[in-house]
Structures are given as C-alpha cells and as structure tokens.
Design a protein around this motif. Structure first.
Motif, PDB file in Angstrom:
ATOM      1  N   LYS A  43      17.903 -65.501   9.508  1.00 48.70           N
ATOM      2  CA  LYS A  43      18.520 -65.088   8.247  1.00 48.70           C
ATOM      3  C   LYS A  43      17.680 -64.007   7.583  1.00 48.70           C
ATOM      4  O   LYS A  43      16.482 -63.889   7.831  1.00 48.70           O
ATOM      5  N   ALA A  44      18.314 -63.233   6.710  1.00 46.08           N
ATOM      6  CA  ALA A  44      17.618 -62.191   5.958  1.00 46.08           C
ATOM      7  C   ALA A  44      16.409 -62.779   5.231  1.00 46.08           C
ATOM      8  O   ALA A  44      16.462 -63.893   4.708  1.00 46.08           O
ATOM      9  N   LYS A  45      15.314 -62.031   5.228  1.00 42.50           N
ATOM     10  CA  LYS A  45      14.056 -62.349   4.551  1.00 42.50           C
ATOM     11  C   LYS A  45      13.205 -63.386   5.289  1.00 42.50           C
ATOM     12  O   LYS A  45      12.142 -63.758   4.812  1.00 42.50           O
ATOM     13  N   GLU A  46      13.682 -63.861   6.453  1.00 51.41           N
ATOM     14  CA  GLU A  46      12.865 -64.823   7.202  1.00 51.41           C
ATOM     15  C   GLU A  46      11.610 -64.158   7.752  1.00 51.41           C
ATOM     16  O   GLU A  46      11.625 -62.997   8.168  1.00 51.41           O
ATOM     17  N   ILE A  47      10.518 -64.924   7.748  1.00 53.31           N
ATOM     18  CA  ILE A  47       9.262 -64.503   8.350  1.00 53.31           C
ATOM     19  C   ILE A  47       9.294 -64.923   9.815  1.00 53.31           C
ATOM     20  O   ILE A  47       9.492 -66.095  10.129  1.00 53.31           O
ATOM     21  N   TYR A 108      14.603 -58.001   7.185  1.00 52.53           N
ATOM     22  CA  TYR A 108      15.332 -57.741   5.937  1.00 52.53           C
ATOM     23  C   TYR A 108      16.769 -58.257   5.973  1.00 52.53           C
ATOM     24  O   TYR A 108      17.363 -58.500   4.930  1.00 52.53           O
ATOM     25  N   GLU A 109      17.338 -58.386   7.187  1.00 51.41           N
ATOM     26  CA  GLU A 109      18.770 -58.674   7.303  1.00 51.41           C
ATOM     27  C   GLU A 109      19.007 -59.794   8.309  1.00 51.41           C
ATOM     28  O   GLU A 109      18.158 -60.068   9.160  1.00 51.41           O
ATOM     29  N   ASP A 110      20.181 -60.425   8.219  1.00 49.29           N
ATOM     30  CA  ASP A 110      20.590 -61.393   9.236  1.00 49.29           C
ATOM     31  C   ASP A 110      20.648 -60.686  10.590  1.00 49.29           C
ATOM     32  O   ASP A 110      21.198 -59.574  10.684  1.00 49.29           O
ATOM     33  N   THR A 111      20.125 -61.315  11.615  1.00 47.93           N
ATOM     34  CA  THR A 111      20.156 -60.655  12.914  1.00 47.93           C
ATOM     35  C   THR A 111      19.895 -61.626  14.058  1.00 47.93           C
ATOM     36  O   THR A 111      19.225 -62.645  13.883  1.00 47.93           O
ATOM     37  N   GLU A 112      20.401 -61.292  15.203  1.00 45.59           N
ATOM     38  CA  GLU A 112      20.002 -61.949  16.438  1.00 45.59           C
ATOM     39  C   GLU A 112      18.731 -61.267  16.933  1.00 45.59           C
ATOM     40  O   GLU A 112      18.564 -60.053  16.806  1.00 45.59           O
ATOM     41  N   VAL A 113      17.822 -62.048  17.485  1.00 38.15           N
ATOM     42  CA  VAL A 113      16.539 -61.531  17.958  1.00 38.15           C
ATOM     43  C   VAL A 113      16.266 -62.053  19.362  1.00 38.15           C
ATOM     44  O   VAL A 113      16.408 -63.251  19.627  1.00 38.15           O
ATOM     45  N   LEU A 114      15.893 -61.158  20.256  1.00 33.72           N
ATOM     46  CA  LEU A 114      15.368 -61.563  21.560  1.00 33.72           C
ATOM     47  C   LEU A 114      13.854 -61.612  21.446  1.00 33.72           C
ATOM     48  O   LEU A 114      13.240 -60.714  20.859  1.00 33.72           O
ATOM     49  N   MET A 115      13.236 -62.648  22.000  1.00 40.39           N
ATOM     50  CA  MET A 115      11.795 -62.818  21.848  1.00 40.39           C
ATOM     51  C   MET A 115      11.196 -63.429  23.103  1.00 40.39           C
ATOM     52  O   MET A 115      11.832 -64.231  23.783  1.00 40.39           O
ATOM     53  N   ILE A 116       9.967 -63.005  23.396  1.00 47.11           N
ATOM     54  CA  ILE A 116       9.272 -63.505  24.586  1.00 47.11           C
ATOM     55  C   ILE A 116       7.822 -63.799  24.217  1.00 47.11           C
ATOM     56  O   ILE A 116       7.179 -63.043  23.493  1.00 47.11           O
ATOM     57  N   ARG A 117       7.324 -64.945  24.699  1.00 48.97           N
ATOM     58  CA  ARG A 117       5.925 -65.302  24.464  1.00 48.97           C
ATOM     59  C   ARG A 117       5.005 -64.392  25.280  1.00 48.97           C
ATOM     60  O   ARG A 117       5.338 -63.967  26.383  1.00 48.97           O
ATOM     61  N   ARG A 118       3.823 -64.156  24.742  1.00 53.76           N
ATOM     62  CA  ARG A 118       2.846 -63.310  25.430  1.00 53.76           C
ATOM     63  C   ARG A 118       2.543 -63.835  26.835  1.00 53.76           C
ATOM     64  O   ARG A 118       2.496 -63.068  27.793  1.00 53.76           O
ATOM     65  N   LYS A 119       2.358 -65.145  26.965  1.00 53.68           N
ATOM     66  CA  LYS A 119       1.996 -65.696  28.281  1.00 53.68           C
ATOM     67  C   LYS A 119       3.113 -65.462  29.299  1.00 53.68           C
ATOM     68  O   LYS A 119       2.842 -65.221  30.487  1.00 53.68           O
ATOM     69  N   ASP A 120       4.359 -65.501  28.845  1.00 52.19           N
ATOM     70  CA  ASP A 120       5.480 -65.248  29.746  1.00 52.19           C
ATOM     71  C   ASP A 120       5.570 -63.767  30.113  1.00 52.19           C
ATOM     72  O   ASP A 120       5.899 -63.406  31.247  1.00 52.19           O
ATOM     73  N   LEU A 121       5.273 -62.903  29.137  1.00 53.81           N
ATOM     74  CA  LEU A 121       5.283 -61.466  29.401  1.00 53.81           C
ATOM     75  C   LEU A 121       4.172 -61.107  30.391  1.00 53.81           C
ATOM     76  O   LEU A 121       4.393 -60.329  31.328  1.00 53.81           O
ATOM     77  N   PHE A 172      16.067 -47.427   6.026  1.00 53.74           N
ATOM     78  CA  PHE A 172      14.932 -47.984   5.285  1.00 53.74           C
ATOM     79  C   PHE A 172      15.207 -47.879   3.787  1.00 53.74           C
ATOM     80  O   PHE A 172      14.988 -48.826   3.030  1.00 53.74           O
ATOM     81  N   ILE A 173      15.693 -46.713   3.368  1.00 45.25           N
ATOM     82  CA  ILE A 173      15.951 -46.460   1.952  1.00 45.25           C
ATOM     83  C   ILE A 173      17.094 -47.342   1.456  1.00 45.25           C
ATOM     84  O   ILE A 173      17.084 -47.841   0.329  1.00 45.25           O
ATOM     85  N   GLN A 174      18.098 -47.555   2.313  1.00 43.92           N
ATOM     86  CA  GLN A 174      19.274 -48.339   1.926  1.00 43.92           C
ATOM     87  C   GLN A 174      18.977 -49.831   1.836  1.00 43.92           C
ATOM     88  O   GLN A 174      19.515 -50.531   0.975  1.00 43.92           O
ATOM     89  N   VAL A 175      18.101 -50.307   2.722  1.00 45.48           N
ATOM     90  CA  VAL A 175      17.930 -51.757   2.897  1.00 45.48           C
ATOM     91  C   VAL A 175      16.687 -52.301   2.201  1.00 45.48           C
ATOM     92  O   VAL A 175      16.718 -53.367   1.591  1.00 45.48           O
ATOM     93  N   ALA A 176      15.571 -51.595   2.296  1.00 48.52           N
ATOM     94  CA  ALA A 176      14.292 -52.118   1.789  1.00 48.52           C
ATOM     95  C   ALA A 176      14.190 -51.950   0.276  1.00 48.52           C
ATOM     96  O   ALA A 176      14.616 -50.928  -0.262  1.00 48.52           O
ATOM     97  N   PRO A 177      13.631 -52.934  -0.423  1.00 49.82           N
ATOM     98  CA  PRO A 177      13.387 -52.771  -1.864  1.00 49.82           C
ATOM     99  C   PRO A 177      12.462 -51.575  -2.108  1.00 49.82           C
ATOM    100  O   PRO A 177      11.575 -51.274  -1.300  1.00 49.82           O
ATOM    101  N   LEU A 178      12.671 -50.906  -3.242  1.00 44.64           N
ATOM    102  CA  LEU A 178      11.859 -49.726  -3.568  1.00 44.64           C
ATOM    103  C   LEU A 178      10.368 -50.040  -3.590  1.00 44.64           C
ATOM    104  O   LEU A 178       9.536 -49.221  -3.197  1.00 44.64           O
ATOM    105  N   LYS A 179      10.032 -51.254  -4.042  1.00 41.96           N
ATOM    106  CA  LYS A 179       8.610 -51.615  -4.127  1.00 41.96           C
ATOM    107  C   LYS A 179       7.968 -51.608  -2.743  1.00 41.96           C
ATOM    108  O   LYS A 179       6.785 -51.274  -2.593  1.00 41.96           O
ATOM    109  N   ASP A 180       8.740 -51.958  -1.699  1.00 43.41           N
ATOM    110  CA  ASP A 180       8.198 -51.973  -0.341  1.00 43.41           C
ATOM    111  C   ASP A 180       8.016 -50.553   0.192  1.00 43.41           C
ATOM    112  O   ASP A 180       7.032 -50.253   0.869  1.00 43.41           O
TER     113      ASP A 180
END
Length: 203
Positions: A43-47, A108-121, A172-180
C-alpha cells in the motif's frame, strides 16, 4: 504487503527489462531466476526496508516511486534519493555489506513489487554467468547514478536541479510531497516554493 503466488501483472515487462540489461539470457535462465523472485502488493506509504535492520532485498516496483530517507540529528526525515517505478531498487550499502541499514525505503503509491533476497540472488550469480553479468550491470548503474546525483548537487544550483527533476522525472513532482523534494535538493520548502513560482534567486 500481501504475497501473490506469481508475479503475473509485471512479468512480461520484467522479463523484457532483464533481456534489455543482458540480451544473452536464455529462457531457462530467466525461468530459473523468476522462481527466486516473490511478488507482493504494498500500500502507499509502506516502508519496504527499515533502518536498523539488514536490507536483504532487491526490489522492482511496478507502479510506485520509491524514496530513500533517514532521520537527521533533529529527528526529522531527510530524503536522500528517489527512484522511478520499474527500476531495480535496494539500500545497497546494507544489501552488499550485511550491516544494518541507516535508511528507510518507502513506496509513495499502491503497487505490486517483485523482490529477491540477497542470498538467492547470490545463488543465481554462482549458477549462471548471465545472472552474474546482470549483477555487474546493477553495480555499474548504481555507481553512475551516485556520481550524477552528487555532481548535480555540487555543480548546479537548486533551481537547475529542480528544473532537471521537472524535466526528467515529472512524476516525482506530481507524487512526492514538496517537503520531500525540498529535502532531496537540500533546500527549504520556502526556497522550493520560490523556485516553483519563478521568483527565486539562485540558491
């Protein structure tokens, strides 16, 4: 984030990106590699990678800009960099050294993410020369990007840097808060507002 069993939506684009980076990939090598990537929806804003922890993943976000930030001495968020969607992302210092990270990676936004662990890479690098070539490309791109970032910050004024972001990375300008954006350019929000309105002095 919720885990999806297969990276369906992005798979075609992702495979094309692998082939763009290294056209020598065979279908067998790609299939073997894809088995090591997991797909999650965030989801948007997730770390997705947290300071104080080992940044063990390489990420590829389908439709979100990613921000790297840290907390400065005042405890305030300070943006180090942003990367566009469909780019390979990691907190590379922690990812390569195994040390705990000093930075957070945030979507910043909802998205699907592909991810791989370092050990697997690393496992792919050992079993496939073409995956090792891919790894070398990532390192080269990282170094070139860092040089560009620091050169721009040192050699150009804030107005030029903002105009470059506006031209090269308009989302970047459209999506990110000005403070960022201001934080990444190492200027105040007031100065950024002046630049945006065209009433700025050279910063």
């Amino acid at each position: 984030g919720a885990t999806n069993p297969t990276p369906s939506i992005m798979k075609e684009y992702f495979v094309n990106e692998l082939l763009r980076i290294n056209p020598a990939f065979t279908q067998e090598e790609i299939d073997k590699g894809m088995e090591c990537f997991e797909s999650k929806f965030f989801k948007a804003k997730e770390i997705i990678s947290q300071e104080g922890q080992f940044a063990e993943y390489l990420f590829f976000a389908d439709s979100s800009i990613t921000r790297c930030y840290y907390h400065n001495q005042k405890g305030e968020e300070s943006t180090l960099w942003m990367k566009p969607e469909r780019t390979f992302i990691a907190e590379y210092k922690s990812f390569t050294s195994g040390e705990n990270s000093r930075f957070n990676l945030q979507l910043y936004e909802d998205t699907e993410v592909l991810m791989i662990r370092r050990k697997d890479l690393l496992g792919l690098f050992k079993t496939s020369n073409n995956w090792a070539v891919f790894g070398g490309h990532l390192t080269e791109v990282l170094h070139a990007t860092l040089i560009d970032v620091f050169w721009n910050l040192l050699a150009n004024d804030a107005t030029s840097n903002y105009r470059y972001i506006e031209y090269a990375f308009p989302r970047f300008i459209q999506v990110a808060p000005l403070k960022d954006i201001a934080s990444m350019l190492q200027i105040s929000q007031v100065s950024l507002s002046r630049i945006r309105s065209g009433n700025q002095l050279k910063a």
